[in-house]
Design a protein around this motif. Structure first.
Motif, PDB file in Angstrom:
ATOM      1  N   TYR A   1      42.233  29.541  48.585  1.00  0.00           N
ATOM      2  CA  TYR A   1      42.121  30.770  47.793  1.00  0.00           C
ATOM      3  C   TYR A   1      43.120  30.380  46.498  1.00  0.00           C
ATOM      4  N   THR A   2      42.588  30.580  45.515  1.00  0.00           N
ATOM      5  CA  THR A   2      43.385  30.366  44.297  1.00  0.00           C
ATOM      6  C   THR A   2      43.564  31.322  43.323  1.00  0.00           C
ATOM      7  N   THR A   3      44.337  31.223  42.547  1.00  0.00           N
ATOM      8  CA  THR A   3      44.671  32.361  41.261  1.00  0.00           C
ATOM      9  C   THR A   3      43.965  31.999  40.284  1.00  0.00           C
ATOM     10  N   ASP A   4      43.352  30.714  40.282  1.00  0.00           N
ATOM     11  CA  ASP A   4      42.510  30.075  39.105  1.00  0.00           C
ATOM     12  C   ASP A   4      41.467  29.183  39.381  1.00  0.00           C
ATOM     13  N   ALA A   5      40.307  29.693  39.831  1.00  0.00           N
ATOM     14  CA  ALA A   5      39.148  28.822  40.250  1.00  0.00           C
ATOM     15  C   ALA A   5      38.894  27.750  39.362  1.00  0.00           C
ATOM     16  N   ALA A   6      38.645  28.011  38.086  1.00  0.00           N
ATOM     17  CA  ALA A   6      38.111  27.378  37.248  1.00  0.00           C
ATOM     18  C   ALA A   6      39.038  26.126  37.052  1.00  0.00           C
ATOM     19  N   THR A   7      40.333  26.328  36.850  1.00  0.00           N
ATOM     20  CA  THR A   7      41.365  25.154  36.788  1.00  0.00           C
ATOM     21  C   THR A   7      41.213  24.430  37.955  1.00  0.00           C
ATOM     22  N   ALA A   8      41.213  24.987  39.088  1.00  0.00           N
ATOM     23  CA  ALA A   8      41.339  24.210  40.317  1.00  0.00           C
ATOM     24  C   ALA A   8      40.142  23.372  40.647  1.00  0.00           C
ATOM     25  N   LYS A   9      38.908  23.854  40.127  1.00  0.00           N
ATOM     26  CA  LYS A   9      37.722  22.999  40.275  1.00  0.00           C
ATOM     27  C   LYS A   9      37.845  21.983  39.291  1.00  0.00           C
TER      28      LYS A   9
ATOM     29  N   PHE B   1      26.439  19.404  52.995  1.00  0.00           N
ATOM     30  CA  PHE B   1      27.280  18.264  53.089  1.00  0.00           C
ATOM     31  C   PHE B   1      28.644  19.131  52.790  1.00  0.00           C
ATOM     32  N   GLY B   2      28.809  20.145  52.592  1.00  0.00           N
ATOM     33  CA  GLY B   2      29.999  20.839  52.396  1.00  0.00           C
ATOM     34  C   GLY B   2      31.335  20.550  53.243  1.00  0.00           C
ATOM     35  N   GLN B   3      32.508  20.642  52.766  1.00  0.00           N
ATOM     36  CA  GLN B   3      33.691  20.038  53.514  1.00  0.00           C
ATOM     37  C   GLN B   3      34.480  21.390  53.463  1.00  0.00           C
ATOM     38  N   GLY B   4      34.345  22.111  52.555  1.00  0.00           N
ATOM     39  CA  GLY B   4      35.326  23.428  52.084  1.00  0.00           C
ATOM     40  C   GLY B   4      34.948  24.407  51.396  1.00  0.00           C
ATOM     41  N   GLY B   5      35.629  25.253  51.105  1.00  0.00           N
ATOM     42  CA  GLY B   5      35.159  26.063  49.851  1.00  0.00           C
ATOM     43  C   GLY B   5      36.446  26.502  49.039  1.00  0.00           C
ATOM     44  N   ILE B   6      36.179  26.955  47.766  1.00  0.00           N
ATOM     45  CA  ILE B   6      37.149  27.567  46.760  1.00  0.00           C
ATOM     46  C   ILE B   6      36.600  29.077  46.505  1.00  0.00           C
ATOM     47  N   MET B   7      37.888  29.761  46.679  1.00  0.00           N
ATOM     48  CA  MET B   7      37.540  31.324  46.098  1.00  0.00           C
ATOM     49  C   MET B   7      38.467  31.779  45.366  1.00  0.00           C
ATOM     50  N   GLN B   8      38.047  32.498  44.194  1.00  0.00           N
ATOM     51  CA  GLN B   8      38.915  33.048  43.334  1.00  0.00           C
ATOM     52  C   GLN B   8      39.620  34.305  43.819  1.00  0.00           C
ATOM     53  N   LEU B   9      40.909  34.505  44.012  1.00  0.00           N
ATOM     54  CA  LEU B   9      41.718  35.706  44.573  1.00  0.00           C
ATOM     55  C   LEU B   9      41.136  36.990  43.715  1.00  0.00           C
ATOM     56  N   PRO B  10      40.490  37.818  44.376  1.00  0.00           N
ATOM     57  CA  PRO B  10      40.233  39.188  43.526  1.00  0.00           C
ATOM     58  C   PRO B  10      41.486  39.936  42.854  1.00  0.00           C
ATOM     59  N   GLN B  11      41.386  40.483  41.993  1.00  0.00           N
ATOM     60  CA  GLN B  11      42.482  41.052  40.977  1.00  0.00           C
ATOM     61  C   GLN B  11      43.352  41.813  41.885  1.00  0.00           C
ATOM     62  N   GLU B  12      42.862  42.930  42.874  1.00  0.00           N
ATOM     63  CA  GLU B  12      43.896  43.455  43.634  1.00  0.00           C
ATOM     64  C   GLU B  12      44.731  42.635  44.561  1.00  0.00           C
ATOM     65  N   HIS B  13      44.314  41.328  44.869  1.00  0.00           N
ATOM     66  CA  HIS B  13      45.160  40.471  45.579  1.00  0.00           C
ATOM     67  C   HIS B  13      46.036  40.001  44.709  1.00  0.00           C
ATOM     68  N   LEU B  14      45.793  39.646  43.474  1.00  0.00           N
ATOM     69  CA  LEU B  14      46.840  38.931  42.486  1.00  0.00           C
ATOM     70  C   LEU B  14      47.863  40.088  42.318  1.00  0.00           C
ATOM     71  N   ASP B  15      47.369  41.272  42.036  1.00  0.00           N
ATOM     72  CA  ASP B  15      48.324  42.450  41.694  1.00  0.00           C
ATOM     73  C   ASP B  15      49.409  42.735  42.888  1.00  0.00           C
ATOM     74  N   ARG B  16      48.824  42.245  44.261  1.00  0.00           N
ATOM     75  CA  ARG B  16      49.780  42.372  45.464  1.00  0.00           C
ATOM     76  C   ARG B  16      50.713  41.280  45.493  1.00  0.00           C
TER      77      ARG B  16
END
Length: 266
Positions: A144-152, A188-203
């Motif tokens: 779970y990331t605050t910046d999916a593009a940068t993480a990738k 062949f996936g080993q995991g996932g990356i998901m952008q945290l929604p804005q409401e989660h960031l606000d919390r």
């Protein structure tokens, strides 16, 4: 798909840092049926969780001042020192410089540019986890990331990961992580990356990696975890094309998830 035939960039180790190892061992042993093997005083309280005699995770006391309980995912590297340099060059932070762990292997710990902690394991005598992709063992990893593009961009630079984006409607896309050297397919996936929604960031949600453990019965495992003091962050829910999953904060604050996959179709 996770495997114990480890390739560079694949998850190959997992451990839990907690303030009270004995209490955490009791919790996870009751939830997953794990047994615990201490490595003795020379290891500072560190030890292995076993499933039918095979290592599925590890646990140890928190040693870093101010550290909070958490599961740490390790990714395979043939060169921990080289990976540390790659992390720094890509904008990450080296929390623990590469170090030898007796003759078991060599590790280093980092944060990515958004603050998610992870580590690498360069195998020596200990190659990695001995069981994955079965009930009560690691079966998926997720950021779970605050910046999916940068993480990738970061993890692609460090581990040469490949990605497949799966549309999720209004929630955006879920990115499947595929190790280098294989076809870039969710199969062949080993995991996932998901952008945290804005409401989660606000919390105040922050970037973090967490493990998924396979289970035979998601609801029964959820009940066992909450009865023993865990907090349900995501109550058992069906995910189309994936299975039934739930996510928890254990009694000490570490986040983990469980999943019962859908049976294969003919």
């Amino acid at each position: 798909m996770l495997s114990t035939q480890y390739v560079p960039g694949a998850p190959n180790w997992l451990d839990l840092g907690v303030p009270d190892v004995d209490e955490a061992v009791a919790f996870y042993s009751e939830v997953f049926g794990w047994t615990f093997e201490s490595l003795g005083p020379d290891a500072g309280g560190y030890g292995f969780f076993r499933l039918d005699g095979r290592t599925v995770a590890a646990i140890g006391p928190l040693v870093e001042e101010g550290a909070r309980p958490a599961w740490t995912l390790y990714f395979h590297t043939p060169d921990a020192d080289g990976t540390a340099k790659a992390v720094a060059a890509a904008g990450g932070t080296v929390l623990a410089e590469p170090m030898d762990v007796f003759t078991a292997g060599r590790l280093a710990a980092f944060t990515d540019p958004a603050g998610a902690r992870f580590a690498v394991w360069q195998p020596g005598e200990v190659k990695g986890l001995e069981a994955v992709m079965e009930a009560n063992a690691l079966c998926w990893t997720e950021l779970y990331t605050t910046d999916a593009a940068t993480a990738k961009d970061f993890y692609s630079s460090v581990f040469s990961w490949q990605y497949q984006d799966l549309p999720m409607g209004e929630a955006g896309a879920y990115t499947i992580v595929v190790p280098a050297g294989v076809a870039a397919s969710p199969a062949f996936g080993q995991g996932g990356i998901m952008q945290l929604p804005q409401e989660h960031l606000d919390r105040g949600s922050t970037s973090e990696w967490h493990p998924y453990f396979g289970v035979d019965d998601c609801d029964a495992t959820a009940a066992a975890a909450t009865e023993r003091g865990a907090t349900a962050l995501i109550a058992p829910v069906d995910a189309e094309g994936v299975g039934r999953l739930a996510m928890f904060r254990d009694p000490y604050g570490a986040v983990f998830a469980v999943i019962k996959g859908e049976p294969p179709t003919s």
